[in-house]
Design a protein around this motif. Structure first.
Motif, short mmCIF file in Angstrom:
data_model
loop_
_atom_site.label_atom_id
_atom_site.label_comp_id
_atom_site.label_asym_id
_atom_site.label_seq_id
_atom_site.Cartn_x
_atom_site.Cartn_y
_atom_site.Cartn_z
N THR A 233 0.86 -0.98 -0.02
CA THR A 233 0.04 -0.15 0.05
C THR A 233 0.82 1.15 -0.35
O THR A 233 1.87 1.19 0.46
N ASP A 234 0.58 2.40 -0.29
CA ASP A 234 1.00 3.74 -0.40
C ASP A 234 1.25 4.22 1.05
O ASP A 234 0.26 4.02 1.65
N VAL A 235 2.40 4.68 1.31
CA VAL A 235 2.51 5.02 2.85
C VAL A 235 1.72 6.35 2.96
O VAL A 235 1.47 6.70 4.26
N SER A 236 1.15 6.89 2.16
CA SER A 236 0.39 8.17 2.48
C SER A 236 -1.24 7.74 2.66
O SER A 236 -1.97 8.73 3.00
N GLU A 237 -1.24 6.60 2.23
CA GLU A 237 -2.68 6.08 2.39
C GLU A 237 -3.24 5.66 3.84
O GLU A 237 -2.39 5.75 4.72
N THR A 238 -4.79 5.97 4.03
CA THR A 238 -5.08 5.43 5.26
C THR A 238 -5.53 4.14 5.14
O THR A 238 -6.29 3.44 4.25
N VAL A 239 -4.49 3.12 5.80
CA VAL A 239 -4.53 1.82 5.79
C VAL A 239 -5.34 1.17 6.81
O VAL A 239 -4.91 1.45 8.15
N LEU A 240 -6.27 0.15 6.53
CA LEU A 240 -7.03 -0.30 7.84
C LEU A 240 -6.77 -1.90 7.59
O LEU A 240 -7.20 -2.41 6.37
#
Length: 507
Positions: free
Chosen positions: A430-437
């Protein structure tokens, strides 16, 4: 019905609860009932689709029993440890597991879960539940009990276990406290090998015994004895399920239990690594067991087990009065619960008795009370609106949670992994800037190396959080990661998790 009405063969038959296979009546189950007079049938998950089908099956089984010489109805048992819906594929209420129920410490809610389970079970013809688990799970490495337990506090386990027992039995379902003398502080699964409780007698009596003592005081009808060695109680190292010192000496005489002693499944490697199933049956009866849970692969094995006990009596290795003791207890419980020919009547299926919305509301209320934010976890949204789209990384068990988020249009992306080992790579993708759940977890603790790798990947993603549908002990390896603990994958827990993430009130 009196004990003297039964032949030796019929008395021994009453001591067996044999696994049924499949969703319909089978020739071998019919044969075991009609020719061997077995007293019980155990329904595993392969037997359980939906309430009407289960009722049809149990009706056929009982008809076979009613047609025998004595016509003694069967104990029909199941493992409904989190409501009937935890084993059926649809149509019944699936409660949050005990660890989730314990978060609120709500005795009335625990009782209600027992009541609803009893009413649904009896509507389907199941009259004997191998539940509740009253083991105190205080070992993070326990591979089998986990969230089936009410937790690590002996007083809370005792309180809630007793409440569930009363909920079952006040409404006509026979309860079973398990797994004596206690399977919580072990790191071996008795399905795979023999766990050993290495503690002194004083510790066992003060800690492990406490919930069982409370269950006995509450009138529990049955206690399941586990395949667990406790050298302080029996220096021979014999599994408790086969130990006269533990069953007769401690459970019967010391704790004063006069009800039914049930063995855990006799195909489990906790016994079969040392004994044949035939020898295990003979030893269990000699030790004082009343019901032999014959989790057999086929009918021929069941016949062999019954013959082994009969031959032990005929050969003088077991006195017939030992058989009489168990048969008398079995008849007494069947009499109490209307399971003798003079009191038993088959009932038609009532579709309104299972899956009721009012009962599902109780389960959802329990789920909402179980939601536990840790490590600074906060809702990702206010009034259902998220600050930005979310990328979800999940395992297959979190499907309902994902569906609920997706229905709100808040998922920018979604990755599903087949096994927990795929989580670190999926997070890293995933992109490090995304909100990852991340949404993951199950009935057993996750691998620590996998959790550490996940934590490292999440540390590089400041807008990340974890929704955990499994063991609370997994949180120890995810320090610094905002987490929501749910303890189990039940559908209502997944709904409660989605409500929390979306900032909804849950009402």
């Amino acid at each position: 019905m009196r004990l003297s009405d039964l032949s030796l063969e019929e008395k021994v038959g009453q001591m067996f609860a044999v696994s049924h296979r499949g969703t319909e009546m089978t020739d071998i189950s019919k044969r075991l009932i009609e020719t061997r007079g077995i007293g019980g049938i155990f329904l595993g998950t392969d037997c359980l689709e939906e309430p009407r089908q289960v009722h049809r099956l149990t009706t056929e089984l009982q008809r076979a029993a009613l047609g025998t010489r004595l016509g003694i109805p069967l104990f029909i048992s199941a493992d409904f440890v989190a409501g009937a819906g935890c084993k059926l594929r649809r149509g019944a209420v699936h409660f949050p597991k005990n660890r989730a129920l314990a978060v609120s410490g709500d005795e009335a809610l625990a009782y209600e879960s027992g009541r609803i389970t009893a009413e649904e079970s009896l509507a389907m013809g199941v009259n004997f539940n191998y539940s509740p688990v009253v083991d105190i799970n205080n070992n993070p490495d326990n591979p089998v009990i986990g969230t089936h337990s009410f937790g690590e506090d002996k007083e809370l386990v005792s309180l809630l276990g007793s409440a569930v027992i009363r909920g079952y039995q006040d409404h006509g379902l026979i309860a079973t406290a398990k797994h004596f003398p206690g399977h919580g502080d072990t790191h071996v699964d008795s399905h795979e090998d023999l766990p050993v409780l290495p503690f002194g007698r004083q510790r066992l009596e003060a800690f492990e015994f406490a919930p069982f003592r409370r269950a006995i005081e509450s009138g529990v009808e049955a206690v399941m004895v586990g395949h667990i060695a406790a050298p302080a109680l029996d220096p021979s190292g014999m599994p408790a399920s086969l130990s006269p010192a533990i069953i007769t000496g401690i459970l019967r005489r010391q704790l004063g239990f006069g009800g039914l002693v049930v063995t855990d499944g006799l195909s489990m490697k906790g016994v079969t690594n040392r004994f044949s199933m035939e020898e295990a049956c003979v030893r269990a009866v000699a030790a004082g067991a009343d019901i032999l849970l014959a989790t057999v692969p086929d009918g021929e094995t069941a016949l062999s087990l019954i013959d082994a006990v009969l031959n032990a009596v005929r050969g003088g290795d077991i006195e017939e009065r030992r058989i009489d003791e168990s048969a008398e207890r079995i008849l007494a419980v069947k009499r109490k619960y209307g399971l003798l020919p003079e009191t038993f009547a088959l009932r038609p299926f009532d579709p309104a008795a299972t899956g009721r919305e009012s009962d599902r509301a109780v389960s959802l209320a329990a789920a909402r009370k179980a939601v536990t934010p840790v490590h600074g976890m906060k809702p990702l949204a206010e009034d259902g609106r998220l600050p930005g789209a979310v990328t979800l990384v999940r395992d297959a068990q979190a499907a309902r949670f994902a569906d609920l988020l997706r229905s709100k249009g808040v998922l920018a992306g979604e990755t599903v992994v087949d096994a927990e080992t795929g989580l670190p790579g999926a997070i890293a993708g995933t992109d490090v800037s995304e909100t990852v759940l991340v949404a993951a977890g199950g009935s057993k603790p996750m691998r620590k190396d996998v959790l550490r790798a996940c934590r490292e990947a999440l540390a590089q993603r400041p807008k990340s959080a974890w929704v955990h549908f499994g063991s609370p002990y997994d949180a120890d390896a995810l320090q610094g990661v905002p987490m929501l603990l749910l303890y189990d994958t039940a559908a209502d827990l997944q709904q409660a998790a989605a409500e929390y993430i979306l900032g909804q009130s849950g009402t």
